[in-house]
Design an enzyme around this catalytic site. Structure first.
Site, PDB file in Angstrom:
ATOM      1  N   ARG A   1       0.828  -1.208   0.000  1.00  0.00           N
ATOM      2  CA  ARG A   1       0.000   0.000   0.000  1.00  0.00           C
ATOM      3  C   ARG A   1       0.861   1.256   0.000  1.00  0.00           C
ATOM      4  O   ARG A   1       0.536   2.246  -0.658  1.00  0.00           O
ATOM      5  CB  ARG A   1      -0.963   0.007   1.199  1.00  0.00           C
TER       6      ARG A   1
ATOM      7  N   LYS B   1      -2.550   6.929   1.063  1.00  0.00           N
ATOM      8  CA  LYS B   1      -2.310   7.315   2.458  1.00  0.00           C
ATOM      9  C   LYS B   1      -1.202   8.361   2.468  1.00  0.00           C
ATOM     10  O   LYS B   1      -0.023   8.059   2.666  1.00  0.00           O
ATOM     11  CB  LYS B   1      -1.944   6.072   3.274  1.00  0.00           C
TER      12      LYS B   1
ATOM     13  N   GLU C   1     -15.854   7.116   6.155  1.00  0.00           N
ATOM     14  CA  GLU C   1     -15.035   6.444   7.175  1.00  0.00           C
ATOM     15  C   GLU C   1     -14.863   7.384   8.354  1.00  0.00           C
ATOM     16  O   GLU C   1     -15.306   8.527   8.321  1.00  0.00           O
ATOM     17  CB  GLU C   1     -13.687   6.055   6.584  1.00  0.00           C
TER      18      GLU C   1
HETATM   19  N1  PMP Z   1      -9.044   5.426   7.124  1.00  0.00           N
HETATM   20  C1  PMP Z   1      -8.104   6.355   7.376  1.00  0.00           C
HETATM   21  C2  PMP Z   1      -8.334   7.745   6.941  1.00  0.00           C
HETATM   22  C3  PMP Z   1      -6.906   5.984   8.011  1.00  0.00           C
HETATM   23  O1  PMP Z   1      -5.967   6.902   8.257  1.00  0.00           O
HETATM   24  C4  PMP Z   1      -6.713   4.639   8.398  1.00  0.00           C
HETATM   25  C5  PMP Z   1      -5.432   4.212   9.035  1.00  0.00           C
HETATM   26  N2  PMP Z   1      -5.252   4.727  10.318  1.00  0.00           N
HETATM   27  C6  PMP Z   1      -7.751   3.722   8.159  1.00  0.00           C
HETATM   28  C7  PMP Z   1      -8.888   4.146   7.497  1.00  0.00           C
HETATM   29  C8  PMP Z   1      -7.622   2.292   8.568  1.00  0.00           C
HETATM   30  O2  PMP Z   1      -6.657   1.647   7.788  1.00  0.00           O
HETATM   31  P1  PMP Z   1      -5.760   0.462   8.350  1.00  0.00           P
HETATM   32  O3  PMP Z   1      -6.694  -0.597   8.812  1.00  0.00           O
HETATM   33  O4  PMP Z   1      -4.937   0.040   7.190  1.00  0.00           O
HETATM   34  O5  PMP Z   1      -4.973   1.025   9.478  1.00  0.00           O
END
Ligand code: PMP
Length: 286
Positions: free
Chosen positions: A50, A149, A182
């Protein structure tokens, strides 16, 4: 503490960035947050993949191979004696001029921090958390690709400020269309009539690694699962709701704005998934 920066493990106070780094000047860079459980980097390859996908999306050439990054993370974890903890892996555009032009930044910087993390108190995992729906909307695909990200988190920080102002720990962000996207650092799931639902990538989410793990757990436990657009009304009327993220892991949401979710307690499917997630990451531990 030792911080890995540009090929070396430096003492925490010696690990420094240049003030001309575009990561700092413009939020121009990418990162990952990754868990270490029992000394092993959880879903390491998925996080590294990622990171490279995020870097490609902003046309940033990561100056290391995936294997070299993995080795550097392992070295940092070992140097700090981290057994259960958290890694922050960052690639910045590097030092440049006082203009946006990324091509003038010749040397991207990679750094890795391995530390402890406790995002929410244990009590919240047992009893669930209250959240608000933020007025700040999630950036859309025509702005910064939501699946990237990047170091540019101001959008999410503004939503987090709303949560803090409201006296709750998290905020759920809607996308420009008004669908649930989210939380500020976590993905959102609801349960309706026994089916687990989560917004699809088209709802402008970051495609969380923990989200993927929980979807795998649903399949393994034969809990019906679907990716669906979720409206605010559907969120308010959900039987259960929970968030997933590397730092948060799996945590029940028992109140959204002034609405109680279900009976105000973590629901049965959430509790089952939280248990399965803990068993996966800390086998045999309470
Ligand atoms: N959405 C956002 C905006 C994030 O920054 C994150 C990670 N902290 C997530 C969702 C969750 O992703 P992950 O399970 O890969 O940590």
């Amino acid at each position: 503490m030792k911080v890995w920066i540009d090929g070396e493990l430096a003492d925490r106070d010696d690990a420094r960035l240049c003030v001309f780094d575009h990561g700092l000047l413009y939020g121009d860079g990418v990162f990952e947050g990754i868990r270490v459980y029992e000394g092993k980097i959880f879903r390491c390859a998925e996080h590294v993949d990622r990171l490279f996908a995020s870097a490609r999306a902003i046309r940033l050439a990561v100056p290391m191979t995936k294997q070299a990054i993995t080795d550097a993370m392992e070295q940092t974890v070992a140097a700090n004696g981290v057994v259960d903890g958290y890694i922050r892996l960052v690639v910045t555009r590097g030092p440049g001029t006082l203009g946006l032009e990324p091509n003038k930044c010749a040397n991207p910087v990679v750094f890795i921090i391995a530390d402890q993390i406790a995002l929410y108190p244990e009590e919240m995992y047992a009893n669930g958390m209250a959240v608000i729906i933020a007025r700040t909307r999630r950036i859309g695909a025509s702005m910064i690709p939501p699946s990237t990200k990047s170091l540019n988190y101001l959008n999410n920080i503004l939503a987090k400020v709303e949560a803090v102002d409201a006296g709750v720990a998290e905020a759920i962000m809607l996308n420009a269309e008004g669908d649930v996207a989210e939380a500020t650092g976590d993905n959102v799931f609801i349960v309706r009539d026994g089916t687990v639902l989560t917004p699809p990538p088209e709802s402008d989410i970051l495609i969380g690694i923990t989200r993927g793990v929980v979807m795998e757990l649903c399949r393994r436990l034969e809990v019906p699962l679907a990716e669906r657009r979720i409206s605010v009304e559907q969120l308010y009327a959900a039987d259960e709701c929970f968030l997933t993220g590397t730092a948060a892991e799996v945590i029940a949401v028992t109140q959204v704005d002034d609405r109680m979710i279900g009976d105000g307690r973590p629901g049965p499917i959430t509790t089952r998934l939280l248990g399965a997630f803990r068993e996966l990451t800390r086998p045999g531990r309470p």
